[in-house]
Design an enzyme around this catalytic site. Structure first.
Site, PDB file in Angstrom:
ATOM      1  N   GLU A   1      -6.404   4.075  -5.901  1.00  0.00           N
ATOM      2  CA  GLU A   1      -7.710   4.192  -5.240  1.00  0.00           C
ATOM      3  C   GLU A   1      -8.280   5.568  -5.553  1.00  0.00           C
ATOM      4  OE1 GLU A   1      -9.800   4.036  -0.849  1.00  0.00           O
ATOM      5  OE2 GLU A   1      -8.038   5.258  -1.260  1.00  0.00           O
TER       6      GLU A   1
ATOM      7  N   ASP B   1      -3.102   4.644  -2.285  1.00  0.00           N
ATOM      8  CA  ASP B   1      -4.169   5.192  -1.450  1.00  0.00           C
ATOM      9  C   ASP B   1      -4.599   6.592  -1.911  1.00  0.00           C
ATOM     10  OD1 ASP B   1      -5.602   4.741   1.183  1.00  0.00           O
ATOM     11  OD2 ASP B   1      -4.655   6.664   1.613  1.00  0.00           O
TER      12      ASP B   1
ATOM     13  N   HIS C   1     -11.295  -3.277   3.430  1.00  0.00           N
ATOM     14  CA  HIS C   1     -11.301  -2.825   4.822  1.00  0.00           C
ATOM     15  C   HIS C   1     -12.104  -1.541   5.034  1.00  0.00           C
ATOM     16  CE1 HIS C   1      -8.383  -0.557   2.652  1.00  0.00           C
ATOM     17  NE2 HIS C   1      -8.292   0.300   3.636  1.00  0.00           N
ATOM     18  N   ASP C   2     -12.618  -0.944   3.958  1.00  0.00           N
ATOM     19  CA  ASP C   2     -13.352   0.322   4.085  1.00  0.00           C
ATOM     20  C   ASP C   2     -14.863   0.163   3.974  1.00  0.00           C
ATOM     21  OD1 ASP C   2     -11.091   1.852   4.424  1.00  0.00           O
ATOM     22  OD2 ASP C   2     -10.843   2.254   2.287  1.00  0.00           O
TER      23      ASP C   2
ATOM     24  N   ASP D   1       0.867  -1.177   0.000  1.00  0.00           N
ATOM     25  CA  ASP D   1       0.000   0.000   0.000  1.00  0.00           C
ATOM     26  C   ASP D   1       0.903   1.226   0.000  1.00  0.00           C
ATOM     27  OD1 ASP D   1      -2.411   1.575   0.431  1.00  0.00           O
ATOM     28  OD2 ASP D   1      -3.238  -0.244   1.317  1.00  0.00           O
TER      29      ASP D   1
HETATM   30  C1  NOJ Z   1      -8.327   5.030   1.928  1.00  0.00           C
HETATM   31  C2  NOJ Z   1      -8.014   3.849   2.784  1.00  0.00           C
HETATM   32  O1  NOJ Z   1      -8.452   2.680   2.158  1.00  0.00           O
HETATM   33  C3  NOJ Z   1      -8.687   4.102   4.107  1.00  0.00           C
HETATM   34  O2  NOJ Z   1      -8.677   2.974   4.936  1.00  0.00           O
HETATM   35  C4  NOJ Z   1      -8.019   5.276   4.755  1.00  0.00           C
HETATM   36  O3  NOJ Z   1      -8.692   5.580   5.957  1.00  0.00           O
HETATM   37  C5  NOJ Z   1      -8.043   6.505   3.844  1.00  0.00           C
HETATM   38  N1  NOJ Z   1      -7.721   6.197   2.480  1.00  0.00           N
HETATM   39  C6  NOJ Z   1      -7.042   7.510   4.319  1.00  0.00           C
HETATM   40  O4  NOJ Z   1      -5.746   7.032   4.110  1.00  0.00           O
END
Ligand code: NOJ
Length: 566
Positions: free
Chosen positions: A265, A210, A338-339, A107
């Site tokens: 992302e 990210d 995970h989000d 990541d």
């Molecule tokens: C995206 C990540 O997937 C998430 O878990 C994170 O809180 C935010 N970006 C900030 O880095």
């Protein structure tokens, strides 16, 4: 980023054939008995991961971090968090994974660092410190009393934090402990390139980047649209003015010199804009993109604003991405990470946990793109449903609670929403067996709560049951590997207007696939689409025994899925 042209003119590449397993390290497996997942635990499960049929692992951040946002606040980009292990252990893991044919994707979190990173600590010492301009420091408005502009964080709350010593504010579009890095500063870009080289030289195979579309902020940091209750100002940094320049620089100076993959992302992304980043060819900046659109079929932009699940909305998004990218770019396929809360609890059914889990797996993995599977998804883990606010560990949950209170919501109502919306739902420890702490740790207490259903839902039980979701994932990935039509074929949707069935076909050089997926427990009448005779096909996958697979009409069972090959 070499593109191999095959005889059929397909842009074949290893990253298109790969299947990725995502590990959120804190909750995967604890190898040293301190209640927190770690590298030792991951090493002990490499054979399990390999047995799924995946070919790569993406690690959510393993780096040294105060863990305010569980690793997405990096304090040292070149070291492993001590609670996870050491750099030496990581090298061992990398070598072992490679020896088993598993690639490793890291990541890359460079929109922001942790406020405990040396750069930030230096930057706040004085205005003439060489690191000061690594971040966005600005004087306040109205004689310094008000922040420099009206931006708000994506984790609800202010977007700026005041520093008394400097009498200045710093920008953080996420948590207050996550100051935004200033990529306009060429020195920052050199640092990022060095970090990329560090991991690539160590042998890693790529990066999931990210919120990478946020790294260029509009000059002057103008005010955002005032009505936005969170992420206000986002229009000034999502796909910002210099984003393509920055990403091209990272690619040309570093990435293209390695055989690696990049997945960006990108919240709020749409196919047309995505193509500016991922269209194949000399100007391609990223190989794939994680967009969020298909995660909005039961909500309005974020899971906290709930709407009834709408299959037509879901299908429209998937089909649009399939069609718009066809022949130009490559999709990243996922339904969990995970989000987001667990998918069976959202688009499937906890009552038909295994059946709907199989249907959801088929529905997305048979599409054109690279599939990503999130830890625990393969055994059908479901939402955690924590009852008390204090039990939630995620900073985003805590901040969203405060915002909803401010907006007038009652405590109980918010707790109700959190049970289905909080990211914490996907972050409970992986359930390995029906023993103490689900086999996740030998410590008395794991770092976080374990889902009560672990006695029934766990890897060991799934291994023993030949009809489990786990075995189904293995079959599905084997089918994908053995049938290039699933990887490279074109895509055509049928019965678009159906509110219950998602049916599509794939085609490659005369080979065809048809997949039928029911999103309801109710019986639905299905008729083979024009041009298909099911009696001529082979039923390659299904989640119920099928008496007469050749019948061209049938009534679906709850969450039924069938995939035919012709
Ligand atoms: C995206 C990540 O997937 C998430 O878990 C994170 O809180 C935010 N970006 C900030 O880095």
């Amino acid at each position: 980023m070499v593109i191999l042209l095959s005889a059929q003119g397909l842009n074949k590449h290893w990253y298109k054939e790969m299947v990725v397993y995502q590990i959120w390290p804190r909750s995967f497996c604890d190898g040293n008995g301190d209640g927190i997942g770690d590298l030792k635990g991951i090493i002990s499960k490499l054979d399990y991961i390999k047995s799924l049929g995946v070919t790569a692992i993406w690690f959510s951040p393993l780096f040294k971090s105060p863990q305010k946002d569980y690793g997405y606040d990096v304090a040292d980009y070149r070291d492993i968090a001590p609670e996870y292990g050491t750099l030496e252990e990581f090298k061992e893991l990398l070598e072992l994974a490679h020896s088993k044919g598993l690639k490793i994707i890291m990541d890359l979190v460079v929109n922001h660092s942790s406020d405990q990173h040396e750069w930030f600590k230096e930057s706040r010492k004085s205005e003439d410190n060489p690191y000061h301009d690594y971040y966005f420091w600005r004087k306040g408005r109205k004689g310094g009393k008000k922040p420099p502009n009206n931006w708000l964080s994506s984790f609800p709350g202010p977007g700026w934090e005041y520093d008394e010593k400097l009498d200045k504010y710093y920008l953080h579009v996420f948590a207050v402990e996550q100051p935004d890095l200033n990529h306009d500063n060429p020195k920052v870009r050199e640092e990022i390139k060095d970090i990329l080289r560090f991991w690539l030289d160590l042998g890693v195979d790529g990066f999931r980047e990210d919120v990478i579309t946020y790294i260029s902020k509009k000059d002057g940091l103008p005010n955002g649209f005032p009505l936005m209750p969170a992420a206000r100002g986002i229009e000034n940094y999502a796909n910002g003015p210099r984003i393509h320049e920055f990403l091209s620089e990272y690619k040309n100076d570093v990435l293209k010199h390695y055989d690696c993959v990049t997945i960006g992302e990108a919240p709020m992304m749409r196919p047309k804009v995505a193509l500016n980043y991922i269209t194949e060819g000399p100007d391609q900046e990223l190989n794939m993109m994680f967009h969020f659109q298909h995660m909005e079929a039961d909500c309005l932009f974020i899971e906290w604003v709930r709407r009834p699940f709408n299959l037509r909305k879901l299908k429209k998004v998937f089909t649009n991405w399939q069609n718009k990218l066809y022949g130009k770019a490559w999709n990243a396929l996922y339904i969990e990470n995970h989000d987001h809360p667990r998918i069976i609890s959202r688009y499937g059914s906890e009552k038909y946990r295994v059946e709907s889990g199989k249907m959801l797996a088929t529905m997305y993995i048979c599409q054109r793109g690279t599939p990503f599977i999130y830890q625990g998804q393969e055994i059908g883990m479901t939402n955690l449903e924590l009852p008390e606010l204090e039990m939630y560990a995620d900073v985003a949950t805590q901040n969203t609670y405060k915002l909803f209170r401010k907006l007038g919501f009652k405590h109980d109502k918010i707790m109700d929403i959190a049970k289905t919306a909080a990211r914490d739902n996907a972050r409970s420890p992986v359930q390995w067996n029906d023993q103490k702490n689900a086999g996740f740790t030998t410590a008395d207490k794991p770092w976080f709560y374990i889902n009560k259903n672990y006695t029934e839902v766990n890897v060991e039980a799934a291994e023993k049951d030949e009809n489990s979701l786990l075995h189904y994932y293995r079959k599905l990935l084997k089918l994908r590997k053995e049938n290039p039509v699933i990887i490279y074929g074109d895509y055509k949707e049928h019965y678009k207007r159906s509110k219950t069935l998602y049916v599509y076909e794939r085609n490659l050089n005369g080979k065809r696939l048809l997949t039928i997926n029911s999103f309801t427990e109710k019986p639905v009448k299905f008729k083979a689409p024009k041009g298909f005779d099911l009696s001529k096909g082979e039923l390659a996958l299904s989640n119920y025994p099928v008496d007469n697979p050749g019948a061209n009409e049938f009534i679906t069972k709850p969450y039924e899925t069938r995939t035919y090959l012709f």
